[in-house]
Write a protein that holds these residues in place. Structure first.
Motif, PDB file in Angstrom:
ATOM      1  N   ALA A  97       0.669  -1.200  -0.011  1.00  0.00           N
ATOM      2  CA  ALA A  97       0.072   0.066   0.063  1.00  0.00           C
ATOM      3  C   ALA A  97       1.011   1.067  -0.244  1.00  0.00           C
ATOM      4  CB  ALA A  97      -0.954   0.190   1.059  1.00  0.00           C
ATOM      5  N   ALA A  98       1.942   1.213   0.702  1.00  0.00           N
ATOM      6  CA  ALA A  98       2.781   2.605   0.881  1.00  0.00           C
ATOM      7  C   ALA A  98       3.437   2.657  -0.464  1.00  0.00           C
ATOM      8  CB  ALA A  98       3.653   2.205   2.073  1.00  0.00           C
ATOM      9  N   VAL A  99       4.117   1.362  -0.931  1.00  0.00           N
ATOM     10  CA  VAL A  99       4.674   1.803  -2.315  1.00  0.00           C
ATOM     11  C   VAL A  99       3.859   2.157  -3.168  1.00  0.00           C
ATOM     12  CG1 VAL A  99       5.898   0.421  -3.920  1.00  0.00           C
ATOM     13  CG2 VAL A  99       6.714  -0.048  -1.700  1.00  0.00           C
ATOM     14  N   SER A 100       2.521   1.537  -3.366  1.00  0.00           N
ATOM     15  CA  SER A 100       1.813   2.072  -4.446  1.00  0.00           C
ATOM     16  C   SER A 100       1.175   3.445  -4.308  1.00  0.00           C
ATOM     17  CB  SER A 100       0.475   0.995  -4.694  1.00  0.00           C
ATOM     18  OG  SER A 100      -0.717   1.523  -3.874  1.00  0.00           O
ATOM     19  N   GLY A 101       1.236   3.883  -3.088  1.00  0.00           N
ATOM     20  CA  GLY A 101       0.636   5.170  -2.774  1.00  0.00           C
ATOM     21  C   GLY A 101       1.751   6.279  -3.011  1.00  0.00           C
ATOM     22  N   VAL A 102       3.135   5.894  -2.843  1.00  0.00           N
ATOM     23  CA  VAL A 102       4.293   6.766  -3.050  1.00  0.00           C
ATOM     24  C   VAL A 102       4.297   6.872  -4.620  1.00  0.00           C
ATOM     25  CG1 VAL A 102       6.743   6.708  -3.004  1.00  0.00           C
ATOM     26  CG2 VAL A 102       5.490   6.591  -1.042  1.00  0.00           C
ATOM     27  N   LEU A 103       4.190   5.884  -5.291  1.00  0.00           N
ATOM     28  CA  LEU A 103       4.248   5.672  -6.806  1.00  0.00           C
ATOM     29  C   LEU A 103       3.274   6.608  -7.467  1.00  0.00           C
ATOM     30  CD1 LEU A 103       5.458   2.034  -7.328  1.00  0.00           C
ATOM     31  CD2 LEU A 103       6.671   4.117  -7.768  1.00  0.00           C
ATOM     32  N   LEU A 104       2.027   6.556  -6.924  1.00  0.00           N
ATOM     33  CA  LEU A 104       0.954   7.318  -7.578  1.00  0.00           C
ATOM     34  C   LEU A 104       1.068   8.790  -7.407  1.00  0.00           C
ATOM     35  CD1 LEU A 104      -2.318   4.874  -6.572  1.00  0.00           C
ATOM     36  CD2 LEU A 104      -1.494   5.382  -8.726  1.00  0.00           C
ATOM     37  N   VAL A 105       1.554   9.094  -6.149  1.00  0.00           N
ATOM     38  CA  VAL A 105       1.825  10.604  -5.980  1.00  0.00           C
ATOM     39  C   VAL A 105       2.949  10.959  -6.854  1.00  0.00           C
ATOM     40  CG1 VAL A 105       2.388  12.254  -4.194  1.00  0.00           C
ATOM     41  CG2 VAL A 105       0.666  10.369  -3.614  1.00  0.00           C
ATOM     42  N   ALA A 106       3.874  10.217  -6.933  1.00  0.00           N
ATOM     43  CA  ALA A 106       5.370  10.473  -7.807  1.00  0.00           C
ATOM     44  C   ALA A 106       4.695  10.759  -8.991  1.00  0.00           C
ATOM     45  CB  ALA A 106       6.337   9.485  -7.554  1.00  0.00           C
ATOM     46  N   ASP A 107       3.874   9.666  -9.714  1.00  0.00           N
ATOM     47  CA  ASP A 107       3.429   9.757 -10.945  1.00  0.00           C
ATOM     48  C   ASP A 107       2.817  11.163 -11.278  1.00  0.00           C
ATOM     49  OD1 ASP A 107       3.444   8.396 -13.854  1.00  0.00           O
ATOM     50  OD2 ASP A 107       1.296   8.695 -13.210  1.00  0.00           O
ATOM     51  N   PHE A 108       1.831  11.268 -10.262  1.00  0.00           N
ATOM     52  CA  PHE A 108       1.077  12.655 -10.322  1.00  0.00           C
ATOM     53  C   PHE A 108       1.804  13.904 -10.680  1.00  0.00           C
ATOM     54  CE2 PHE A 108      -1.622  16.082  -8.467  1.00  0.00           C
ATOM     55  CZ  PHE A 108      -2.550  16.146  -9.235  1.00  0.00           C
ATOM     56  N   ILE A 109       2.789  13.885  -9.649  1.00  0.00           N
ATOM     57  CA  ILE A 109       3.878  15.056  -9.597  1.00  0.00           C
ATOM     58  C   ILE A 109       4.530  15.197 -11.056  1.00  0.00           C
ATOM     59  CG2 ILE A 109       5.778  15.999  -8.745  1.00  0.00           C
ATOM     60  CD1 ILE A 109       4.779  14.755  -6.037  1.00  0.00           C
ATOM     61  N   LEU A 110       4.986  13.857 -11.599  1.00  0.00           N
ATOM     62  CA  LEU A 110       5.780  13.832 -12.802  1.00  0.00           C
ATOM     63  C   LEU A 110       4.725  14.171 -14.003  1.00  0.00           C
ATOM     64  CD1 LEU A 110       7.935  10.633 -12.432  1.00  0.00           C
ATOM     65  CD2 LEU A 110       8.532  12.939 -12.383  1.00  0.00           C
ATOM     66  N   LEU A 111       3.567  13.944 -13.766  1.00  0.00           N
ATOM     67  CA  LEU A 111       2.567  14.274 -14.633  1.00  0.00           C
ATOM     68  C   LEU A 111       2.563  15.920 -14.961  1.00  0.00           C
ATOM     69  CD1 LEU A 111       0.456  13.110 -17.029  1.00  0.00           C
ATOM     70  CD2 LEU A 111      -1.073  12.876 -15.361  1.00  0.00           C
ATOM     71  N   ILE A 112       2.232  16.608 -13.599  1.00  0.00           N
ATOM     72  CA  ILE A 112       2.193  18.080 -13.755  1.00  0.00           C
ATOM     73  C   ILE A 112       3.387  18.687 -14.355  1.00  0.00           C
ATOM     74  CG2 ILE A 112       2.090  19.974 -12.225  1.00  0.00           C
ATOM     75  CD1 ILE A 112       0.256  18.225 -10.052  1.00  0.00           C
ATOM     76  N   ILE A 113       4.584  18.109 -14.056  1.00  0.00           N
ATOM     77  CA  ILE A 113       5.719  18.920 -14.246  1.00  0.00           C
ATOM     78  C   ILE A 113       5.995  18.522 -15.649  1.00  0.00           C
ATOM     79  CG2 ILE A 113       8.341  18.750 -14.045  1.00  0.00           C
ATOM     80  CD1 ILE A 113       7.897  17.990 -11.013  1.00  0.00           C
ATOM     81  N   TYR A 114       6.053  17.319 -16.273  1.00  0.00           N
ATOM     82  CA  TYR A 114       6.298  16.957 -17.652  1.00  0.00           C
ATOM     83  C   TYR A 114       5.187  16.501 -18.622  1.00  0.00           C
ATOM     84  CZ  TYR A 114      11.085  16.423 -15.342  1.00  0.00           C
ATOM     85  OH  TYR A 114      12.036  16.627 -14.664  1.00  0.00           O
ATOM     86  N   LYS A 115       3.984  16.765 -18.358  1.00  0.00           N
ATOM     87  CA  LYS A 115       2.919  16.282 -19.123  1.00  0.00           C
ATOM     88  C   LYS A 115       2.870  14.889 -19.253  1.00  0.00           C
ATOM     89  CE  LYS A 115       1.873  20.717 -19.266  1.00  0.00           C
ATOM     90  NZ  LYS A 115       1.925  21.209 -17.845  1.00  0.00           N
ATOM     91  N   GLU A 116       2.294  14.433 -20.419  1.00  0.00           N
ATOM     92  CA  GLU A 116       2.007  13.068 -20.650  1.00  0.00           C
ATOM     93  C   GLU A 116       3.208  12.880 -21.770  1.00  0.00           C
ATOM     94  OE1 GLU A 116      -2.592  11.996 -21.242  1.00  0.00           O
ATOM     95  OE2 GLU A 116      -1.710  13.310 -22.824  1.00  0.00           O
ATOM     96  N   THR A 117       3.912  11.390 -21.086  1.00  0.00           N
ATOM     97  CA  THR A 117       4.799  10.673 -21.857  1.00  0.00           C
ATOM     98  C   THR A 117       4.653   9.146 -21.587  1.00  0.00           C
ATOM     99  OG1 THR A 117       6.496  10.550 -20.065  1.00  0.00           O
ATOM    100  CG2 THR A 117       6.753  12.667 -21.286  1.00  0.00           C
ATOM    101  N   ALA A 118       4.908   8.616 -22.628  1.00  0.00           N
ATOM    102  CA  ALA A 118       4.671   6.860 -22.409  1.00  0.00           C
ATOM    103  C   ALA A 118       5.188   6.548 -21.200  1.00  0.00           C
ATOM    104  CB  ALA A 118       5.466   6.305 -23.404  1.00  0.00           C
ATOM    105  N   PHE A 119       6.615   7.221 -20.576  1.00  0.00           N
ATOM    106  CA  PHE A 119       7.169   6.847 -19.379  1.00  0.00           C
ATOM    107  C   PHE A 119       6.080   7.010 -18.294  1.00  0.00           C
ATOM    108  CE2 PHE A 119       9.516   7.494 -15.525  1.00  0.00           C
ATOM    109  CZ  PHE A 119      10.135   6.243 -15.381  1.00  0.00           C
ATOM    110  N   ILE A 120       5.791   8.283 -18.231  1.00  0.00           N
ATOM    111  CA  ILE A 120       4.832   8.634 -17.176  1.00  0.00           C
ATOM    112  C   ILE A 120       3.698   7.929 -17.089  1.00  0.00           C
ATOM    113  CG2 ILE A 120       3.630  10.476 -16.047  1.00  0.00           C
ATOM    114  CD1 ILE A 120       6.217  12.357 -16.926  1.00  0.00           C
ATOM    115  N   GLU A 121       2.880   7.809 -18.129  1.00  0.00           N
ATOM    116  CA  GLU A 121       1.640   6.914 -18.342  1.00  0.00           C
ATOM    117  C   GLU A 121       1.604   5.410 -17.840  1.00  0.00           C
ATOM    118  OE1 GLU A 121      -1.158   8.898 -21.406  1.00  0.00           O
ATOM    119  OE2 GLU A 121       0.651   8.246 -22.327  1.00  0.00           O
ATOM    120  N   LEU A 122       2.975   4.909 -18.276  1.00  0.00           N
ATOM    121  CA  LEU A 122       3.170   3.440 -18.134  1.00  0.00           C
ATOM    122  C   LEU A 122       3.625   2.936 -16.538  1.00  0.00           C
ATOM    123  CD1 LEU A 122       4.733   2.454 -21.511  1.00  0.00           C
ATOM    124  CD2 LEU A 122       2.162   2.035 -20.320  1.00  0.00           C
ATOM    125  N   MET A 123       4.373   4.092 -15.973  1.00  0.00           N
ATOM    126  CA  MET A 123       4.985   3.750 -14.692  1.00  0.00           C
ATOM    127  C   MET A 123       3.740   3.366 -13.661  1.00  0.00           C
ATOM    128  SD  MET A 123       7.004   6.196 -12.145  1.00  0.00           S
ATOM    129  CE  MET A 123       5.761   7.106 -11.306  1.00  0.00           C
TER     130      MET A 123
END
Length: 179
Positions: A129-155
């Motif tokens: 749960a903690a790992v998935s929560g951290v990954l979801l938050v990190a992905d959201f932050i990366l999405l805000i910063i870099y917009k959509e990319t395949a890497f950010i969408e697939l992570m």
């Protein structure tokens, strides 16, 4: 059977995702899965269906270990989101479809992520749960910063495949009551 189907579906979906994403590269907005789908709509539909099925089957197997049934409604919402994502063009010139596509993509991502996180939390798999929560938050932050990319969408999708397989393949603890 679950010991085979969880990793097999996840591996098939992951390999297809990488091959599909390679059509647009992995950096920049042009690599977004939906952008690639404008040129390859059939391949995009296959990617969407395969991604949903791989995650949904893993989620169903995981939730069957619990007493909770609400995940069915969440999977239906996620399926509706993926259907909108696949069926509506990611084309700003078709503004109505563009909005439905984006709403569907957001619905799929948010609901699927929440369903996976809740599975781990309710199963008392607190590390997952903690790992998935951290990954979801990190992905959201990366999405805000870099917009959509395949890497950010697939992570988060690949993380879901891996974490769900770990969860579904681990041995269950059998509690023995002593008197």
């Amino acid at each position: 059977m679950k010991n085979f189907i969880c990793p097999a579906l996840s591996i098939i979906a992951a390999v297809y995702s990488v091959c599909y994403a390679s059509l647009g590269g992995f950096k920049g907005n042009s690599s977004a899965m939906s952008k690639i789908g404008l040129e390859h709509p059939v391949l995009f539909a296959v990617w969407g269906v395969l991604t949903f099925i791989a995650l949904a089957v893993n989620i169903i197997i995981g939730y069957r270990k619990t007493k909770y049934k609400f995940y069915i409604a969440l999977l239906i919402l996620s399926l509706i989101g993926m259907a909108l994502t696949i069926l509506c063009d990611f084309d700003y010139d078709k503004y109505g479809e563009y909005i439905l596509h984006c709403a569907g993509s957001l619905t799929f991502s948010a609901v699927m992520g929440m369903t996976v996180f809740l599975l781990f939390l309710l199963s008392r798999s607190y590390v997952l749960a903690a790992v998935s929560g951290v990954l979801l938050v990190a992905d959201f932050i990366l999405l805000i910063i870099y917009k959509e990319t395949a890497f950010i969408e697939l992570m988060p999708i690949f993380s879901g495949y891996i974490l769900l397989c770990i969860h579904n393949m681990k041995k269950e603890k059998i509690l023995v009551e002593t008197k």
